[in-house]
Write an enzyme that holds these catalytic residues in place. Structure first.
Site, PDB file in Angstrom:
ATOM      1  N   GLY A  57       0.984  -5.362   3.235  1.00 28.33           N
ATOM      2  CA  GLY A  57       2.162  -4.507   3.363  1.00 28.33           C
ATOM      3  C   GLY A  57       2.263  -3.421   2.306  1.00 28.33           C
TER       4      GLY A  57
ATOM      5  CD  GLU B  30      -2.728 -12.345   4.424  1.00 28.66           C
ATOM      6  OE1 GLU B  30      -3.715 -13.078   4.586  1.00 28.66           O
ATOM      7  OE2 GLU B  30      -1.650 -12.518   5.015  1.00 28.66           O
TER       8      GLU B  30
ATOM      9  N   GLY C  96      -3.988  -4.615   4.779  1.00 24.17           N
ATOM     10  CA  GLY C  96      -4.755  -4.018   5.867  1.00 24.17           C
ATOM     11  C   GLY C  96      -4.661  -2.506   5.756  1.00 24.17           C
ATOM     12  NE  ARG C  97       0.841   0.417   7.567  1.00 22.56           N
ATOM     13  CZ  ARG C  97       1.071   0.610   8.871  1.00 22.56           C
ATOM     14  NH1 ARG C  97       0.687   1.733   9.440  1.00 22.56           N
ATOM     15  NH2 ARG C  97       1.701  -0.292   9.597  1.00 22.56           N
TER      16      ARG C  97
ATOM     17  CB  CYS D 259       2.890  13.639  32.100  1.00 22.89           C
ATOM     18  SG  CYS D 259       1.324  14.278  32.687  1.00 22.89           S
TER      19      CYS D 259
ATOM     20  CE1 TYR E  69      -1.846  -3.130  11.648  1.00 18.33           C
ATOM     21  CE2 TYR E  69      -1.739  -1.835   9.648  1.00 18.33           C
ATOM     22  CZ  TYR E  69      -1.777  -3.049  10.272  1.00 18.33           C
ATOM     23  OH  TYR E  69      -1.757  -4.208   9.532  1.00 18.33           O
TER      24      TYR E  69
HETATM   25  C1  LIG Z   1      -0.488  -7.412   9.438  1.00 15.68           C
HETATM   26  C2  LIG Z   1      -0.589  -8.445   8.390  1.00 15.68           C
HETATM   27  C3  LIG Z   1      -1.139  -8.136   7.143  1.00 15.68           C
HETATM   28  C4  LIG Z   1      -1.544  -6.746   6.753  1.00 15.68           C
HETATM   29  O1  LIG Z   1      -0.441  -5.911   6.657  1.00 15.68           O
HETATM   30  P1  LIG Z   1      -0.608  -4.389   6.170  1.00 15.68           P
HETATM   31  O2  LIG Z   1       0.741  -3.834   6.298  1.00 15.68           O
HETATM   32  O3  LIG Z   1      -1.603  -3.767   7.077  1.00 15.68           O
HETATM   33  O4  LIG Z   1      -1.105  -4.438   4.767  1.00 15.68           O
HETATM   34  C5  LIG Z   1      -1.279  -9.165   6.237  1.00 15.68           C
HETATM   35  N1  LIG Z   1      -0.894 -10.429   6.535  1.00 15.68           N
HETATM   36  C6  LIG Z   1      -0.341 -10.752   7.718  1.00 15.68           C
HETATM   37  C7  LIG Z   1       0.061 -12.145   7.975  1.00 15.68           C
HETATM   38  C8  LIG Z   1      -0.174  -9.779   8.672  1.00 15.68           C
HETATM   39  O5  LIG Z   1       0.398 -10.088   9.842  1.00 15.68           O
END
Ligand SMILES: *Cc1c(COP(=O)(O)O)cnc(C)c1O
Length: 416
Positions: free
Chosen positions: A251, A287, A289-290, A365, A394
């Site tokens: 996050g 953990e 992601g983004r 459209c 994403y």
């Molecule tokens: C989506 C998710 C992440 C990654 O979140 P980001 O906002 O992309 O960093 C980590 N842990 C869990 C459980 C998630 O669902």
């Protein structure tokens, strides 16, 4: 300018700094091969290495594969991360194939019995358990395994309270309010007694997992991490069980209004270092992601048409939000850079923007198919190219590809 009410406010658009490999490819591809996703793998490696470098050695870095599971992306990240978090049986099989023999953590709500059995067979390193029901299913399926199988390490995911400030600051909240994610804190006693009471010898309670909010800056993320760790320490002390690990989730914020900005990894890392010193027996894990992959991805396309509508200039590009849904779902303007193209190969006239700013729409459209509003692009013409930044997470994989049946983009993994 227009007197339309939607035109009154617009954040000052910041043009992203296009990397050399992306610029070169975005200009050299034939128009028919656009749109295209361009992934700068060198930039990804450099960024991931810097993130790892900013974190204390004892903090483990997992990558949440759902942000972008392209095999080339997983492979480029692999040397810089301690493992991968997967949230479905599909991601599990895909990631195990793309980056074999790397540690996997299996999370996500609504795990099916078949997915759980597949994860057990694959020997995933951690199960992130989302509910009491899931825990009982996992215990039963783990008990069915042939005898020498090692115990299964479980992190209990809890939906813990978030401060009002963190709730307000977050772009999305998975916790701190009623959601389908994780266990309610009121269930903690029951699940701890279930895990430690001798009825599931094949499971080992390893710690706590919490992924509560996304879009927080470093200070807010750190405050969340501190409160999760201290809650977990108290819970495990109360039950007399050693706490081995706390996963404080992902996050970390990506600022779509400022493509050059980065999450303060150094500040966050320093704060986590303090937390690990206070709790030397607890392994911390994050953990994201983004914030790992957003910056390496670019969506390059060509302007097909330029027109004026009720006083506002519009550019219609090849592709749109069916390939890059992020601005539509998050309600932002995707940062974009203009690459001017001198030549015009057609026999008919080349349309050009009359004003200083252009709203960039796709080929769908629907009025929702807008990639960026009022981009500073004086004189933008059909045939010019646009590259959208922050399209590495994403982006393609959350988009509704088949709506209107336009061709799919190309995919280029630039490694030079
Ligand atoms: C989506 C998710 C992440 C990654 O979140 P980001 O906002 O992309 O960093 C980590 N842990 C869990 C459980 C998630 O669902």
């Amino acid at each position: 300018m227009t007197d339309s009410p939607t035109a009154v406010t617009s954040p000052t658009a910041v043009s992203p700094a296009v990397t050399a490999p992306v610029r070169e490819r975005a200009l050299s591809l034939p128009a028919e091969q656009l749109p295209a996703y361009l992934y700068d793998l060198g930039a990804l490696r450099g960024h991931a290495a810097a993130v790892r470098e900013a974190l204390p050695e004892r903090v483990e870095l997992y990558y949440a594969a759902k942000a972008n599971p392209e095999p080339e992306v997983l492979t480029a990240l692999s040397p810089h991360v301690d493992g991968f978090e997967v949230s479905s049986g599909g991601e599990l099989a895909h990631t195990a194939k793309a980056v074999p023999d790397r540690p996997l953590a299996f999370g996500g709500p609504g795990k099916t019995p078949a997915e759980t059995a597949a994860a057990l067979a694959a020997g995933v390193a951690r199960f992130h358990v989302e509910s009491a029901h899931e825990l009982r299913m996992l215990a039963a399926l783990a008990a069915e395994r042939p005898a020498p199988a090692p115990p299964v390490a479980v992190l209990l995911r809890f939906n813990l309270p978030l401060s009002d400030g963190a709730l307000r600051a977050s772009a999305l909240s998975m916790g701190g309010r009623p959601t389908p994610f994780g266990l309610d804190p009121s269930e903690a006693g029951d699940v701890m007694r279930f895990l430690t009471g001798g009825s599931c010898p094949r499971l080992r309670v390893h710690g706590v997992h919490a992924h509560l909010a996304s879009g927080l800056g470093a200070a807010a993320q750190l405050a969340v991490a501190e409160s999760v760790v201290s809650w977990a320490v108290r819970l495990f002390e109360h039950h007399g069980v050693p706490l081995h690990e706390v996963n404080v989730g992902g996050g970390m914020a990506v600022d779509y209004a400022d493509p050059g900005a980065r999450f303060d990894w150094a500040g966050y890392g320093a704060g986590l270092a303090g937390l690990t010193e206070d709790h030397p027996d607890v392994r911390l894990r994050i953990e994201p992601g983004r914030a790992l992959t957003a910056y390496c991805g670019w969506y390059a396309t060509e302007v097909l048409d330029v027109k004026r509508s009720h006083g506002e200039d519009f550019a219609v590009v090849r592709g749109g939000t069916h390939h890059l849904r992020t601005p539509a779902t998050k309600g932002h303007d995707q940062p974009c850079a203009v690459l001017t193209v001198a030549g015009w190969p057609h026999a008919w006239p080349r349309p050009a923007a009359r004003g200083d700013t252009v709203t960039v729409a796709g080929q769908l459209c629907t009025p929702k198919d807008v990639l960026a509003r009022r981009v500073p692009a004086p004189g933008l013409r059909a045939g010019d190219r646009l590259v959208f930044a922050l399209a590495g997470a994403y982006a393609w994989n959350i988009s509704h590809h088949d709506f209107l049946m336009h061709p799919r983009p190309g995919f280029h993994f630039l490694d030079g």
